[in-house]
Design a protein around this motif. Structure first.
Motif, short mmCIF file in Angstrom:
data_model
loop_
_atom_site.label_atom_id
_atom_site.label_comp_id
_atom_site.label_asym_id
_atom_site.label_seq_id
_atom_site.Cartn_x
_atom_site.Cartn_y
_atom_site.Cartn_z
N LYS A 1 -2.36 4.71 -0.32
CA LYS A 1 -1.31 3.84 0.23
C LYS A 1 -1.03 2.73 -0.79
O LYS A 1 -1.96 2.17 -1.37
CB LYS A 1 -1.77 3.22 1.57
CG LYS A 1 -2.02 4.25 2.67
CD LYS A 1 -0.72 4.80 3.27
CE LYS A 1 -0.97 5.68 4.47
NZ LYS A 1 -0.92 7.11 4.25
N ASN A 2 0.23 2.42 -1.00
CA ASN A 2 0.63 1.36 -1.96
C ASN A 2 0.08 1.60 -3.36
O ASN A 2 -0.23 0.65 -4.07
CB ASN A 2 0.18 -0.03 -1.48
CG ASN A 2 0.81 -0.41 -0.16
OD1 ASN A 2 1.93 -0.01 0.12
ND2 ASN A 2 0.08 -1.14 0.66
N TYR A 3 -0.06 2.87 -3.74
CA TYR A 3 -0.55 3.16 -5.09
C TYR A 3 0.37 2.50 -6.11
O TYR A 3 1.59 2.45 -5.92
CB TYR A 3 -0.61 4.67 -5.32
CG TYR A 3 -1.85 5.11 -6.05
CD1 TYR A 3 -3.08 5.13 -5.42
CD2 TYR A 3 -1.81 5.50 -7.40
CE1 TYR A 3 -4.24 5.52 -6.08
CE2 TYR A 3 -2.96 5.89 -8.06
CZ TYR A 3 -4.17 5.89 -7.40
OH TYR A 3 -5.32 6.26 -8.06
N GLN A 4 -0.21 1.97 -7.19
CA GLN A 4 0.56 1.21 -8.18
C GLN A 4 0.92 2.09 -9.38
O GLN A 4 0.14 2.96 -9.77
CB GLN A 4 -0.26 0.01 -8.66
CG GLN A 4 -0.73 -0.91 -7.53
CD GLN A 4 0.40 -1.66 -6.88
OE1 GLN A 4 1.11 -2.43 -7.52
NE2 GLN A 4 0.59 -1.44 -5.58
N ASP A 5 2.07 1.82 -9.97
CA ASP A 5 2.50 2.51 -11.19
C ASP A 5 3.08 1.46 -12.13
O ASP A 5 4.16 0.92 -11.87
CB ASP A 5 3.56 3.59 -10.87
CG ASP A 5 4.08 4.30 -12.12
OD1 ASP A 5 3.53 4.05 -13.22
OD2 ASP A 5 5.03 5.08 -12.00
N HIS B 1 2.92 6.08 -17.71
CA HIS B 1 2.81 5.54 -16.35
C HIS B 1 1.32 5.33 -16.07
O HIS B 1 0.55 6.29 -16.09
CB HIS B 1 3.39 6.53 -15.33
CG HIS B 1 4.88 6.65 -15.38
ND1 HIS B 1 5.70 6.19 -14.38
CD2 HIS B 1 5.69 7.19 -16.33
CE1 HIS B 1 6.96 6.43 -14.70
NE2 HIS B 1 6.99 7.04 -15.88
N VAL B 2 0.93 4.09 -15.82
CA VAL B 2 -0.46 3.77 -15.52
C VAL B 2 -0.60 3.71 -14.00
O VAL B 2 0.03 2.88 -13.33
CB VAL B 2 -0.86 2.41 -16.15
CG1 VAL B 2 -2.35 2.16 -15.93
CG2 VAL B 2 -0.53 2.39 -17.64
N LEU B 3 -1.41 4.61 -13.44
CA LEU B 3 -1.54 4.75 -11.99
C LEU B 3 -2.90 4.22 -11.52
O LEU B 3 -3.93 4.53 -12.14
CB LEU B 3 -1.43 6.22 -11.58
CG LEU B 3 -0.11 6.94 -11.93
CD1 LEU B 3 -0.20 8.42 -11.56
CD2 LEU B 3 1.07 6.30 -11.22
N TYR B 4 -2.89 3.45 -10.43
CA TYR B 4 -4.15 2.89 -9.94
C TYR B 4 -3.98 2.40 -8.50
O TYR B 4 -2.88 2.05 -8.08
CB TYR B 4 -4.61 1.73 -10.84
CG TYR B 4 -3.57 0.68 -11.13
CD1 TYR B 4 -3.50 -0.52 -10.41
CD2 TYR B 4 -2.61 0.89 -12.13
CE1 TYR B 4 -2.54 -1.48 -10.68
CE2 TYR B 4 -1.64 -0.07 -12.41
CZ TYR B 4 -1.61 -1.25 -11.68
OH TYR B 4 -0.64 -2.19 -11.94
N PRO B 5 -5.09 2.36 -7.73
CA PRO B 5 -5.02 1.88 -6.35
C PRO B 5 -4.73 0.37 -6.32
O PRO B 5 -5.07 -0.36 -7.25
CB PRO B 5 -6.40 2.17 -5.78
CG PRO B 5 -7.14 2.93 -6.80
CD PRO B 5 -6.45 2.77 -8.11
#
Length: 360
Positions: free
Chosen positions: A205-209, A320-324
């Motif tokens: 939920k609300n994963y960041q990019d 694209h850097v993906l993180y919680p």
């Protein structure tokens, strides 16, 4: 489940002389990549994407009835200025969708469009742009056929968007969207994107990019050309099978919230996409030296801190850097300390999972 024939209207019950609509539609980032397509924008393999929130196209459609209905008639404005070089793409789109929107030649359209992200930033705007245009045309069709259901409205919008740009069908609705036929995903279709129908763990939920703008120039090889090079590709069949396998894995990963497994699938998919480009004939490389510097820095940071941050790539050099959401502060600090130096003009964009197209 709708078929292409279901999207050809029989008759319209209302008439509209003129008016306007306005929609925003977001970009999206694929986790399982679509690379390779058949006729009529049918994907060679299924894909799944996170819908973004901040990187979007806002399009206003003005329309008025005209005397002569022999040809398409439209003006195109980009950020308020006439944009002639976009017109052939719109013309081609109108030709492709006319059978599904038979009213198109009856109106003169003014299409006024702008992006919330910098133009030529290397962020694909065709997905958000075509999705926003499809939403507007569907609003007009709903005016001509007020009994249309919401389900039909959104599925047809995704279907039309796909005919403009394949990945645009994933920018219409939902946080996580599947496009392409996948045995374990009920309702999945090559014709349009659907909201991912299985459970999604709170970790996502609300994963960041955060999008690192490594190279803002025009790509030396367009996505259309890249897709076509999969036709006689020596590794194509194995790649298409791998996409199905990875999508099956993600069903379990989304349910369990296993971030380590998520990272493996997502990074492997990104590198496989670029491996397909490097091994096609002719071969090409869209990554830049700074793309690799960023990837190596992310791997080092993840090993040292155990923070579940990973990367994915589109068909370009940007990362694209993906993180919680719960590790945002540490990851953004890392980006500022170690990664912006590899971005053109130190530019990056903070985004996160969003909900799809919105009527304005």
């Amino acid at each position: 489940m709708f078929t292409a024939a279901d999207f050809i209207p029989k008759t319209y019950t209302s008439t509209i002389e003129n008016g306007n609509f306005e929609w925003s539609a977001p970009s999206n980032i694929a986790l399982v990549k679509y690379w390779g397509k058949k006729d009529n924008q049918i994907p060679a393999n299924p894909s799944v994407s996170f819908t973004l929130n901040n990187c979007k196209t806002v399009t206003k459609l003005g329309f008025e009835k005209k005397e002569n209905s022999n040809s398409f008639s439209f003006d195109l404005l980009f950020e308020g200025q006439p944009k002639e070089d976009f017109k052939p793409k719109i013309q081609k789109f109108l030709e492709r969708v006319e059978v599904y929107l038979p009213f198109l030649k009856e109106y003169h359209f003014t299409i006024d469009t702008q992006n919330t992200f910098p133009h030529s930033s290397g962020i694909a705007s065709s997905a958000s742009g075509m999705a926003a245009l499809a939403m507007n045309f569907m609003s007009l069709e709903k005016g001509l056929n007020p009994d249309m259901t919401d389900e039909y409205f959104y599925q047809k919008a995704s279907f039309l968007a796909r005919l403009g740009s394949g990945s645009a069908c994933r920018s219409v609705k939902g946080n996580v969207v599947v496009w392409g036929n996948q045995a374990n995903i009920e309702g999945s279709s090559d014709l349009f994107g659907i909201e991912f129908p299985h459970a999604i763990h709170k970790n996502f939920k609300n994963y960041q990019d955060t999008i690192l703008l490594v190279d803002k120039g025009e790509k030396q090889v367009s996505s259309t050309v890249g897709h076509d090079l999969m036709h006689n590709h020596p590794y194509a069949e194995r790649r298409f099978a791998q996409a199905h396998e990875n999508l099956d894995q993600l069903i379990k990963i989304f349910e369990s919230g296993n971030l380590d497994e998520f990272i493996k699938v997502v990074e492997s998919e990104a590198l496989t996409l670029h491996a397909m480009m490097m091994t096609s004939m002719p071969y090409f490389i869209l990554m830049k030296p700074n793309t690799l510097q960023i990837i190596n820095a992310i791997w080092k940071f993840r090993t040292e801190t155990q923070i579940p941050v990973c990367f994915t790539l589109d068909a370009g050099a940007n990362v694209h850097v993906l993180y919680p959401e719960n590790v945002s502060e540490k990851v953004l600090q890392f980006i500022q300390d170690e990664l912006v130096v590899f971005c053109q003009n130190r530019q990056y964009i903070c985004d996160q999972i969003g909900d799809g197209a919105i009527a304005l």
